[in-house]
Design a protein around this motif. Structure first.
Motif, PDB file in Angstrom:
ATOM      1  N   ASN A  62       0.811  -1.225   0.000  1.00  0.00           N
ATOM      2  CA  ASN A  62       0.000   0.000   0.000  1.00  0.00           C
ATOM      3  C   ASN A  62       0.840   1.270   0.000  1.00  0.00           C
ATOM      4  O   ASN A  62       0.363   2.335   0.407  1.00  0.00           O
ATOM      5  CB  ASN A  62      -0.937   0.007   1.221  1.00  0.00           C
ATOM      6  CG  ASN A  62      -1.927  -1.143   1.187  1.00  0.00           C
ATOM      7  OD1 ASN A  62      -2.380  -1.565   0.118  1.00  0.00           O
ATOM      8  ND2 ASN A  62      -2.274  -1.654   2.375  1.00  0.00           N
ATOM      9  N   LEU A  63       2.103   1.157  -0.403  1.00  0.00           N
ATOM     10  CA  LEU A  63       2.931   2.361  -0.521  1.00  0.00           C
ATOM     11  C   LEU A  63       2.365   3.263  -1.602  1.00  0.00           C
ATOM     12  O   LEU A  63       1.853   2.768  -2.619  1.00  0.00           O
ATOM     13  CB  LEU A  63       4.370   1.970  -0.859  1.00  0.00           C
ATOM     14  CG  LEU A  63       5.177   1.296   0.260  1.00  0.00           C
ATOM     15  CD1 LEU A  63       6.517   0.833  -0.278  1.00  0.00           C
ATOM     16  CD2 LEU A  63       5.376   2.238   1.425  1.00  0.00           C
ATOM     17  N   PRO A  64       2.423   4.587  -1.456  1.00  0.00           N
ATOM     18  CA  PRO A  64       3.020   5.350  -0.345  1.00  0.00           C
ATOM     19  C   PRO A  64       2.060   5.687   0.788  1.00  0.00           C
ATOM     20  O   PRO A  64       2.478   6.267   1.801  1.00  0.00           O
ATOM     21  CB  PRO A  64       3.470   6.621  -1.047  1.00  0.00           C
ATOM     22  CG  PRO A  64       2.457   6.847  -2.119  1.00  0.00           C
ATOM     23  CD  PRO A  64       2.036   5.475  -2.580  1.00  0.00           C
ATOM     24  N   ASP A  65       0.759   5.351   0.616  1.00  0.00           N
ATOM     25  CA  ASP A  65      -0.227   5.783   1.613  1.00  0.00           C
ATOM     26  C   ASP A  65       0.045   5.173   2.994  1.00  0.00           C
ATOM     27  O   ASP A  65      -0.165   5.822   4.022  1.00  0.00           O
ATOM     28  CB  ASP A  65      -1.629   5.398   1.145  1.00  0.00           C
ATOM     29  CG  ASP A  65      -2.016   6.112  -0.138  1.00  0.00           C
ATOM     30  OD1 ASP A  65      -1.431   7.196  -0.381  1.00  0.00           O
ATOM     31  OD2 ASP A  65      -2.869   5.595  -0.877  1.00  0.00           O
ATOM     32  N   SER A  66       0.491   3.911   3.033  1.00  0.00           N
ATOM     33  CA  SER A  66       0.696   3.236   4.321  1.00  0.00           C
ATOM     34  C   SER A  66       1.775   3.917   5.153  1.00  0.00           C
ATOM     35  O   SER A  66       1.675   3.974   6.385  1.00  0.00           O
ATOM     36  CB  SER A  66       1.058   1.771   4.080  1.00  0.00           C
ATOM     37  OG  SER A  66       2.224   1.680   3.280  1.00  0.00           O
ATOM     38  N   VAL A 125      11.611   8.467   3.628  1.00  0.00           N
ATOM     39  CA  VAL A 125      11.579   7.042   3.953  1.00  0.00           C
ATOM     40  C   VAL A 125      10.616   6.308   3.024  1.00  0.00           C
ATOM     41  O   VAL A 125      10.873   5.164   2.596  1.00  0.00           O
ATOM     42  CB  VAL A 125      11.179   6.848   5.434  1.00  0.00           C
ATOM     43  CG1 VAL A 125      11.129   5.359   5.781  1.00  0.00           C
ATOM     44  CG2 VAL A 125      12.147   7.565   6.344  1.00  0.00           C
ATOM     45  N   GLU A 126       9.508   6.951   2.657  1.00  0.00           N
ATOM     46  CA  GLU A 126       8.549   6.324   1.725  1.00  0.00           C
ATOM     47  C   GLU A 126       9.184   6.122   0.349  1.00  0.00           C
ATOM     48  O   GLU A 126       9.025   5.060  -0.292  1.00  0.00           O
ATOM     49  CB  GLU A 126       7.307   7.208   1.629  1.00  0.00           C
ATOM     50  CG  GLU A 126       6.234   6.674   0.691  1.00  0.00           C
ATOM     51  CD  GLU A 126       6.443   7.144  -0.732  1.00  0.00           C
ATOM     52  OE1 GLU A 126       6.177   6.324  -1.654  1.00  0.00           O
ATOM     53  OE2 GLU A 126       6.878   8.298  -0.925  1.00  0.00           O
ATOM     54  N   LYS A 135      11.246  -1.744  -3.106  1.00  0.00           N
ATOM     55  CA  LYS A 135      10.181  -2.635  -3.571  1.00  0.00           C
ATOM     56  C   LYS A 135      10.359  -2.996  -5.045  1.00  0.00           C
ATOM     57  O   LYS A 135       9.977  -4.100  -5.482  1.00  0.00           O
ATOM     58  CB  LYS A 135       8.833  -1.952  -3.338  1.00  0.00           C
ATOM     59  CG  LYS A 135       7.638  -2.776  -3.782  1.00  0.00           C
ATOM     60  CD  LYS A 135       6.359  -1.991  -3.574  1.00  0.00           C
ATOM     61  CE  LYS A 135       5.150  -2.780  -4.082  1.00  0.00           C
ATOM     62  NZ  LYS A 135       3.888  -2.014  -3.894  1.00  0.00           N
ATOM     63  N   THR A 136      10.949  -2.117  -5.814  1.00  0.00           N
ATOM     64  CA  THR A 136      11.136  -2.365  -7.248  1.00  0.00           C
ATOM     65  C   THR A 136      12.327  -3.262  -7.543  1.00  0.00           C
ATOM     66  O   THR A 136      12.489  -3.695  -8.694  1.00  0.00           O
ATOM     67  CB  THR A 136      11.315  -1.028  -7.969  1.00  0.00           C
ATOM     68  OG1 THR A 136      12.489  -0.361  -7.485  1.00  0.00           O
ATOM     69  CG2 THR A 136      10.084  -0.130  -7.776  1.00  0.00           C
TER      70      THR A 136
END
Length: 493
Positions: free
Chosen positions: A200-204, A218-219, A226-227
């Motif tokens: 759920n990045l970047p909202d989480s 940090v996000e 993740k990529t």
């Protein structure tokens, strides 16, 4: 640290070449100076010599409430990226990055070192990367709070796993908490929470933003991780640019002024709301005091066995009924020692004067009773005659006083009749005592005379010593003369 594979990474010459190549002023890896074996009491010990380090970052976090300033977090992140790049280029991964393994320098506390290579792993032996192979038996390896999703699945540690662990650490240091802190006893639930965060990045991550310090850097860091593929080489320069900060000074480990936001502030807000719902307490009005409040204000007497120091001599002058009649405004609580009592303000000045006088009397020295003194009682004329028996006495006893009065009366009566008084007795009594002694003792010890006193006896004295000496000398002369006469008479012709 695993030897001998990883000790070459910590050699001073090897690190100096790397810093010159990358143009780094500092690399946070402890210098390895040597190792070997030592024998003591028929036992062999392995030792290692390295730089002396100071305290760890975990203690600083505990002191600051688990949260650091944003500029400090970003500086730590850039330094750790340099360390991980050096380790990864030498075919190893750390696999256990956390605050407890970050040590401050002993000489310069602003220099942070990454220590504890107990879980380090050679992910690319001889230039060949480990294959992607999940193993549930080796799942959840490492520190459960920060370990990567690859470690949860049982994969061998990799470079993207180290970077993901670092991202979780930066998020914790910046926000002061993680969403899965209460699930650490169940590794599977922790794995699911980490997967939701990454999906759920970047909202989480933005939901965990603290007041006055955003989590954008940090996000972006976690989004880049993740990529990455399992065997892909990260772009370390790009990662350092993501963690760039305007602040260029030293590390600041002081406590952040802004409180933590997000999930950490919700419980406190709920508590505040609950407190607001409670009915406010009625303020006490001096003119209208209820009976229950008056009873609570009344001081309860404290038992004497719980009071330290001398007993209080001030009596309770007012009865409970009288205290109720006094207006509440004129009453006040006063504390003396460990006892609290009610007092009237109108008479406070007079009572304070009385207390001062009582304190002065208590402070002034008082005479000590004779029953608490050791030794014979002190009185004129009786210091030499009184004999101490080891008992506590308060002056002379009644029998001694009567005895002295009787002796004084007899002495006056004897002197009135023309008699003589010697040694506490009349002279005719001493003569009678001497005759009794002559009749009591045999003739061979009549040379000793016993003198008596009213309270103690004197030792006997030798009176006929010279007479005995002359008597024995005469006997020797008489025997000598008799022996000479016998020798002349029986002298042979």
């Amino acid at each position: 640290m695993k030897w001998p594979q990883t000790r070459r990474l910590c050699r001073l010459q090897h690190m100096q070449k790397w810093k010159q190549r990358r143009k780094l002023g500092f690399l946070g890896i402890p210098t390895y100076w040597g190792s070997g074996l030592a024998e003591y009491n028929d036992l062999r010990y392995r030792f290692m010599a390295m730089d002396r380090l100071g305290s760890d970052l975990q203690k600083i976090l505990e002191h600051s409430g688990g949260q650091l300033k944003k500029a400090t977090v970003l500086q730590l992140g850039r330094g750790l990226v340099d360390i991980l790049e050096y380790i990864h280029e030498n075919e190893y991964v750390h696999a256990d990055i956390k605050a407890a393994n970050l040590m401050l320098g002993c000489i310069d506390p602003e220099q942070v070192y990454l220590a504890d290579y107990g879980l380090s792993y050679r992910y690319c032996p001889d230039g060949v990367h480990k294959e992607y192979k999940e193993n549930p038996k080796k799942g959840h390896n490492g520190t459960i709070e920060y370990t990567s999703l690859d470690a949860h699945k049982g994969l061998a540690p990799s470079r993207r796993g180290d970077l993901q662990i670092l991202g979780f650490c930066l998020l914790h240091w910046l926000c002061g908490s993680l969403p899965w802190e209460k699930l650490l006893r169940n590794p599977t639930q922790v794995q699911e929470a980490k997967a939701r965060l990454m999906d759920n990045l970047p909202d989480s991550v933005l939901e965990l933003s603290v007041r006055g310090a955003s989590t954008d850097e940090v996000e972006a860091f976690l989004s880049y991780v993740k990529t990455l593929d399992y065997q892909e080489k990260p772009n370390y320069k790009h990662l350092k640019d993501l963690l760039a900060s305007v602040h260029t000074g030293g590390l600041d480990f002081s406590v952040p002024q802004e409180p933590a936001g997000g999930s950490t502030t919700k419980p406190t807000r709920e508590k505040k709301a609950a407190r607001v719902k409670r009915p406010p307490k009625a303020k006490a009005v001096p003119a209208e005091v209820e009976d229950d409040e008056e009873e609570e204000m009344k001081a309860k007497p404290v038992p004497a066995r719980y009071i330290r120091g001398p007993p209080l001599t001030k009596p309770q002058a007012q009865s409970p009924k009288e205290v109720e009649d006094v207006p509440a405004v004129s009453r006040s609580l006063r504390t003396r020692g460990s006892v609290t009592y009610m007092e009237d303000d109108s008479e406070s000045e007079e009572e304070e004067d009385d207390e001062d006088e009582e304190e002065e009397e208590e402070a002034s020295p008082r005479p000590i009773a004779a029953c608490y003194l050791r030794g014979p009682p002190i009185s004129p004329g009786a210091q030499s005659k009184q004999k101490y028996t080891g008992r506590k006495t308060d002056g002379f006893s009644a029998m001694e006083i009567k005895k002295r009065q009787l002796l004084s009366h007899r002495r006056k009566h004897c002197e009135a009749q023309g008699g003589r008084w010697e040694g506490g007795r009349p002279t005719h009594e001493w003569a009678a005592l001497k005759l009794q002694e002559k009749d009591r003792y045999p003739p061979q010890i009549q040379g000793y005379e016993h003198t008596h006193n009213s309270e103690q006896e004197a030792p006997p004295t030798r009176r006929n010593g010279w007479f005995s000496m002359f008597f024995f000398a005469g006997v020797f002369f008489f025997l000598g003369a008799a022996l000479g006469v016998c020798q002349r008479e029986f002298k042979p012709f």
